[in-house]
Design a protein around this motif. Structure first.
Motif, PDB file in Angstrom:
ATOM      1  N   GLU A   1       0.794  -1.210  -0.189  1.00 52.23           N
ATOM      2  CA  GLU A   1       0.052  -0.122   0.225  1.00 52.23           C
ATOM      3  C   GLU A   1       1.029   1.388  -0.319  1.00 52.23           C
ATOM      4  O   GLU A   1       1.761   1.599   0.732  1.00 52.23           O
ATOM      5  CB  GLU A   1      -0.594   0.769   1.299  1.00 52.23           C
ATOM      6  CG  GLU A   1      -2.054  -1.196   1.281  1.00 52.23           C
ATOM      7  CD  GLU A   1      -3.417  -0.952   1.234  1.00 52.23           C
ATOM      8  OE1 GLU A   1      -4.069   0.038   0.855  1.00 52.23           O
ATOM      9  OE2 GLU A   1      -3.568  -1.499  -0.118  1.00 52.23           O
ATOM     10  N   SER A   2       0.535   2.848  -0.850  1.00 52.76           N
ATOM     11  CA  SER A   2       1.746   3.644   0.028  1.00 52.76           C
ATOM     12  C   SER A   2       0.268   4.806   0.104  1.00 52.76           C
ATOM     13  O   SER A   2      -0.704   4.432   0.512  1.00 52.76           O
ATOM     14  CB  SER A   2       1.329   3.896  -2.034  1.00 52.76           C
ATOM     15  OG  SER A   2       0.274   4.419  -2.989  1.00 52.76           O
ATOM     16  N   VAL A   3       0.869   5.826   0.678  1.00 50.67           N
ATOM     17  CA  VAL A   3      -0.064   6.839   1.367  1.00 50.67           C
ATOM     18  C   VAL A   3      -1.121   7.520  -0.382  1.00 50.67           C
ATOM     19  O   VAL A   3      -1.951   7.540   0.300  1.00 50.67           O
ATOM     20  CB  VAL A   3       1.017   8.151   1.035  1.00 50.67           C
ATOM     21  CG1 VAL A   3       1.960   8.056   2.693  1.00 50.67           C
ATOM     22  CG2 VAL A   3       1.791   8.472  -0.259  1.00 50.67           C
ATOM     23  N   TRP A   4      -0.717   7.377  -1.301  1.00 51.72           N
ATOM     24  CA  TRP A   4      -2.173   7.481  -2.369  1.00 51.72           C
ATOM     25  C   TRP A   4      -3.259   6.214  -2.934  1.00 51.72           C
ATOM     26  O   TRP A   4      -3.515   6.543  -2.784  1.00 51.72           O
ATOM     27  CB  TRP A   4      -1.156   7.282  -4.057  1.00 51.72           C
ATOM     28  CG  TRP A   4      -1.112   9.293  -3.782  1.00 51.72           C
ATOM     29  CD1 TRP A   4       0.249   9.978  -4.171  1.00 51.72           C
ATOM     30  CD2 TRP A   4      -1.230  10.517  -3.917  1.00 51.72           C
ATOM     31  NE1 TRP A   4      -0.142  10.796  -4.232  1.00 51.72           N
ATOM     32  CE2 TRP A   4      -0.964  11.396  -4.148  1.00 51.72           C
ATOM     33  CE3 TRP A   4      -3.621  10.412  -4.153  1.00 51.72           C
ATOM     34  CZ2 TRP A   4      -1.978  12.716  -4.305  1.00 51.72           C
ATOM     35  CZ3 TRP A   4      -3.897  11.469  -4.270  1.00 51.72           C
ATOM     36  CH2 TRP A   4      -2.857  12.434  -4.372  1.00 51.72           C
ATOM     37  N   ASP A   5      -3.258   5.702  -2.093  1.00 52.83           N
ATOM     38  CA  ASP A   5      -3.941   4.386  -2.489  1.00 52.83           C
ATOM     39  C   ASP A   5      -4.861   4.621  -0.639  1.00 52.83           C
ATOM     40  O   ASP A   5      -6.110   4.798  -0.858  1.00 52.83           O
ATOM     41  CB  ASP A   5      -3.605   2.919  -1.678  1.00 52.83           C
ATOM     42  CG  ASP A   5      -2.543   2.051  -2.981  1.00 52.83           C
ATOM     43  OD1 ASP A   5      -2.559   2.329  -3.874  1.00 52.83           O
ATOM     44  OD2 ASP A   5      -1.408   2.143  -2.992  1.00 52.83           O
ATOM     45  N   THR A   6      -4.269   4.973   0.859  1.00 55.24           N
ATOM     46  CA  THR A   6      -4.566   5.563   1.228  1.00 55.24           C
ATOM     47  C   THR A   6      -5.203   6.849   1.989  1.00 55.24           C
ATOM     48  O   THR A   6      -6.928   6.627   1.849  1.00 55.24           O
ATOM     49  CB  THR A   6      -3.477   5.382   2.457  1.00 55.24           C
ATOM     50  OG1 THR A   6      -3.043   4.207   2.995  1.00 55.24           O
ATOM     51  CG2 THR A   6      -5.077   5.924   4.207  1.00 55.24           C
ATOM     52  N   PHE A   7      -4.886   7.469   0.276  1.00 53.30           N
ATOM     53  CA  PHE A   7      -5.732   9.073   0.557  1.00 53.30           C
ATOM     54  C   PHE A   7      -6.430   8.718  -0.434  1.00 53.30           C
ATOM     55  O   PHE A   7      -7.911   9.017  -0.451  1.00 53.30           O
ATOM     56  CB  PHE A   7      -4.940   9.881   0.196  1.00 53.30           C
ATOM     57  CG  PHE A   7      -4.646  11.252  -0.621  1.00 53.30           C
ATOM     58  CD1 PHE A   7      -4.657  11.739   0.873  1.00 53.30           C
ATOM     59  CD2 PHE A   7      -5.139  11.617  -0.975  1.00 53.30           C
ATOM     60  CE1 PHE A   7      -5.263  13.584   0.899  1.00 53.30           C
ATOM     61  CE2 PHE A   7      -5.986  13.638  -1.979  1.00 53.30           C
ATOM     62  CZ  PHE A   7      -6.295  14.214  -0.547  1.00 53.30           C
ATOM     63  N   SER A   8      -6.505   8.290  -1.708  1.00 54.16           N
ATOM     64  CA  SER A   8      -7.604   8.491  -2.738  1.00 54.16           C
ATOM     65  C   SER A   8      -8.877   7.250  -2.505  1.00 54.16           C
ATOM     66  O   SER A   8     -10.282   7.398  -2.542  1.00 54.16           O
ATOM     67  CB  SER A   8      -7.374   7.546  -3.881  1.00 54.16           C
ATOM     68  OG  SER A   8      -6.304   6.371  -4.196  1.00 54.16           O
ATOM     69  N   ARG A   9      -9.054   6.688  -1.352  1.00 51.45           N
ATOM     70  CA  ARG A   9      -9.025   5.660  -0.555  1.00 51.45           C
ATOM     71  C   ARG A   9     -10.553   6.487   0.194  1.00 51.45           C
ATOM     72  O   ARG A   9     -11.812   5.651   0.722  1.00 51.45           O
ATOM     73  CB  ARG A   9      -8.680   4.235  -0.259  1.00 51.45           C
ATOM     74  CG  ARG A   9      -9.036   3.008  -1.744  1.00 51.45           C
ATOM     75  CD  ARG A   9      -7.982   2.260  -1.296  1.00 51.45           C
ATOM     76  NE  ARG A   9      -7.334   1.960  -2.847  1.00 51.45           N
ATOM     77  CZ  ARG A   9      -6.443   0.618  -2.386  1.00 51.45           C
ATOM     78  NH1 ARG A   9      -5.673   0.259  -1.259  1.00 51.45           N
ATOM     79  NH2 ARG A   9      -5.802   0.154  -3.327  1.00 51.45           N
ATOM     80  N   THR A  10      -9.805   7.215   0.923  1.00 51.50           N
ATOM     81  CA  THR A  10     -10.833   7.569   2.043  1.00 51.50           C
ATOM     82  C   THR A  10     -11.137   9.100   1.238  1.00 51.50           C
ATOM     83  O   THR A  10     -11.624   9.595   0.578  1.00 51.50           O
ATOM     84  CB  THR A  10     -10.166   8.677   2.573  1.00 51.50           C
ATOM     85  OG1 THR A  10      -8.480   7.892   2.714  1.00 51.50           O
ATOM     86  CG2 THR A  10     -10.733   9.613   3.830  1.00 51.50           C
ATOM     87  N   PRO A  11     -13.406   8.592   1.727  1.00 49.07           N
ATOM     88  CA  PRO A  11     -14.238   9.428   1.735  1.00 49.07           C
ATOM     89  C   PRO A  11     -13.739  10.899   1.170  1.00 49.07           C
ATOM     90  O   PRO A  11     -13.263  11.598   2.023  1.00 49.07           O
ATOM     91  CB  PRO A  11     -15.628   9.136   2.517  1.00 49.07           C
ATOM     92  CG  PRO A  11     -15.138   7.690   2.848  1.00 49.07           C
ATOM     93  CD  PRO A  11     -13.043   7.550   2.786  1.00 49.07           C
ATOM     94  N   GLY A  12     -14.618  11.806   0.596  1.00 47.70           N
ATOM     95  CA  GLY A  12     -14.462  13.076   0.031  1.00 47.70           C
ATOM     96  C   GLY A  12     -12.470  13.478  -0.267  1.00 47.70           C
ATOM     97  O   GLY A  12     -12.717  14.875  -0.506  1.00 47.70           O
ATOM     98  N   ARG A  13     -11.855  12.802  -0.526  1.00 46.32           N
ATOM     99  CA  ARG A  13     -10.142  13.226  -0.574  1.00 46.32           C
ATOM    100  C   ARG A  13      -9.911  13.418  -2.051  1.00 46.32           C
ATOM    101  O   ARG A  13      -9.492  14.108  -2.750  1.00 46.32           O
ATOM    102  CB  ARG A  13      -9.343  12.237  -0.295  1.00 46.32           C
ATOM    103  CG  ARG A  13      -9.093  12.100   1.204  1.00 46.32           C
ATOM    104  CD  ARG A  13      -8.667  13.846   1.523  1.00 46.32           C
ATOM    105  NE  ARG A  13      -8.089  13.117   3.404  1.00 46.32           N
ATOM    106  CZ  ARG A  13      -7.344  15.037   4.025  1.00 46.32           C
ATOM    107  NH1 ARG A  13      -7.390  15.775   3.500  1.00 46.32           N
ATOM    108  NH2 ARG A  13      -6.975  14.024   4.638  1.00 46.32           N
ATOM    109  N   THR A  14     -10.905  13.100  -2.906  1.00 48.63           N
ATOM    110  CA  THR A  14     -10.900  13.285  -4.467  1.00 48.63           C
ATOM    111  C   THR A  14     -12.294  13.106  -5.279  1.00 48.63           C
ATOM    112  O   THR A  14     -13.224  12.605  -4.787  1.00 48.63           O
ATOM    113  CB  THR A  14      -9.811  12.097  -4.752  1.00 48.63           C
ATOM    114  OG1 THR A  14     -10.550  10.457  -5.089  1.00 48.63           O
ATOM    115  CG2 THR A  14      -8.966  11.140  -4.454  1.00 48.63           C
TER     116      THR A  14
END
Length: 447
Positions: free
Chosen positions: A39-52
């Motif tokens: 996992e990368s920080v972008w996997d975590t970030f993009s899967r967090t509701p409201g971030r993308t």
């Protein structure tokens, strides 16, 4: 009788000029959970509701991991001489430490071999923002240890692939990690902590310098340098206050990144503005700046937009913007950036590794994608780059951003930056009018 309009002579580029295009791993590869990738920080970030936007993620992206041979053929058909891509750290070390994942290394070996088979020079970026999540959990770029883990990762990659990669780039746009990841928070890891942000800048610089030294230690033939997005800063008016504010703004935008690498010092005005107790000032250990300023072979420059600074230190718009509201279209800025680097830091060889814009591309009834705005943008910026060449800038190559429409970070899939249209529902690739135009430019080695 009307006289014909005289044709201007073509702008010819030097023999062997490296015409290219660029991508990054998280934006195109997909295969987010395959073949041992962590996992990368972008996997975590993009899967967090409201971030993308639209909740889009890079889980599939343009499926380049499975379709790389098709993409290599597209590059060959474009006539590319150089391809700038990035290696996903979580594919090589799932948690950012330990023994390498051979399946990850094998993918990049296949990609690099495919480039060589098609006569295209690989240009590999070691870090394009996809930090292993396990390292973020241990402090991320706020932790000095992350710079040393990066050096270990770089050493693995150099020893596995260094015989086949002529140019390495260390850190892509450290400024964007600092500003978007730690100031505004709209990129991973999504923080808003100014004091942390500039310590992060220092550790990114340290990681760069350690990677340069790691490559030298292998004895490999590859060249290496950083990739900086540089934004020329201009006063918004003629007042002395605007001039002073612009100077400091330039310190944060450009000199904070250029100076330590090329002069071995942080800009004094920025250090003074941050204050002696800033985490950046306190985070500089003995010997750090010697490491950071380890001699590099080239500088990668990424140019997108100018910045106009007011007397109060704010910014204003001066030129039309693209679909990306932050991007003002000002080709002259390309000339100013390139000549400024050569004037202020000496004749270090330069490669432009990103330049482009998003346009509202749609698939026409006849199956074509017409993007005249992109052609005009690239033509005008290449003309400015050519003028910099004639002024003595040692510019070696130019890479359009991007080869493919792709995942545009927090903007998801709404913005299309590619020379090649991607129908995300089918993953079909369709070269746009700009791709056909660029192919002619490359074939002619001239505008």
């Amino acid at each position: 009788m009307s006289m014909p309009t005289p044709q201007r002579p073509p702008l010819r580029f030097p023999p062997g000029f490296g015409w290219g295009a660029a991508t990054s791993a998280y934006q195109i590869e997909g295969a987010a959970k395959e073949d041992g990738r962590g996992e990368s920080v972008w996997d975590t970030f993009s899967r967090t509701p409201g971030r993308t936007r639209n909740g889009d993620t890079g889980d599939v992206a343009t499926d380049h991991y499975h379709r790389y041979n098709e993409d290599l053929d597209l590059m060959r058909d474009l006539g590319l001489r150089s391809y700038r891509f990035s290696i996903a750290w979580p594919r090589i070390q799932a948690d950012g430490t330990g023994a390498p994942n051979q399946r990850g290394l094998d993918f990049y070996r296949r990609l690099i071999d495919g480039l060589h088979e098609r006569g295209i020079a690989p240009m590999a970026t070691l870090f394009h923002w996809d930090l292993p999540q396990a390292l973020q959990d241990a402090g991320g770029w706020e932790s000095r240890d992350t710079a040393h883990r990066f050096a270990d990762y770089a050493d693995i990659v150099f020893r596995a692939l260094g015989d086949r990669v002529p140019v390495w780039l260390t850190i892509n746009e450290p400024k964007t990690v600092v500003q978007n990841g730690y100031l505004s928070g709209h990129h991973a890891p999504g923080r808003q902590d100014p004091d942390a942000a500039y310590l992060v800048a220092h550790h990114l610089h340290l990681a760069h310098g350690l990677a340069v030294r790691a490559l030298r230690a292998t004895g490999g033939p590859g060249r290496i340098g950083p990739a900086f997005n540089l934004h020329p800063c201009y006063p918004a008016d003629d007042s002395p206050e605007a001039a002073a504010a612009t100077r400091l703004y330039d310190g944060y935008e450009n000199r904070l990144y250029l100076d330590p690498v090329f002069t071995g010092h942080y800009p004094q005005d920025v250090l003074a503005d941050l204050g002696p107790d800033s985490r950046l000032a306190r985070g500089i250990a003995d010997g750090d700046l010697e490491v950071i300023s380890s001699p590099v072979d080239l500088l990668a420059v990424q140019y997108y937009t100018p910045i106009y600074v007011t007397a109060g230190g704010g910014t204003v718009g001066r030129w039309p913007t693209s679909q990306a509201p932050w991007q003002q279209i000002y080709p002259e800025g390309m000339y100013d950036v390139l000549t400024r680097v050569t004037r202020d830091y000496g004749p270090v060889p330069i490669t432009v590794t990103e330049n482009g814009l998003p346009t509202p591309d749609t698939l026409g009834a006849d199956g074509s994608v017409d993007d005249p705005g992109r052609i005009a943008f690239l033509r005008d910026h290449l003309a400015a780059a050519h003028r910099a060449l004639t002024a003595g800038v040692p510019l070696e190559s130019f890479h359009a951003w991007s080869l493919l429409d792709n995942f545009e970070w927090d903007e998801g899939y709404d913005q299309r930056w590619g020379l090649v249209y991607v129908d995300y529902a089918t993953q079909r690739r369709i070269p746009k009018t700009s791709a056909h135009w660029y192919r002619r430019v490359i074939a002619d080695n001239a505008l």
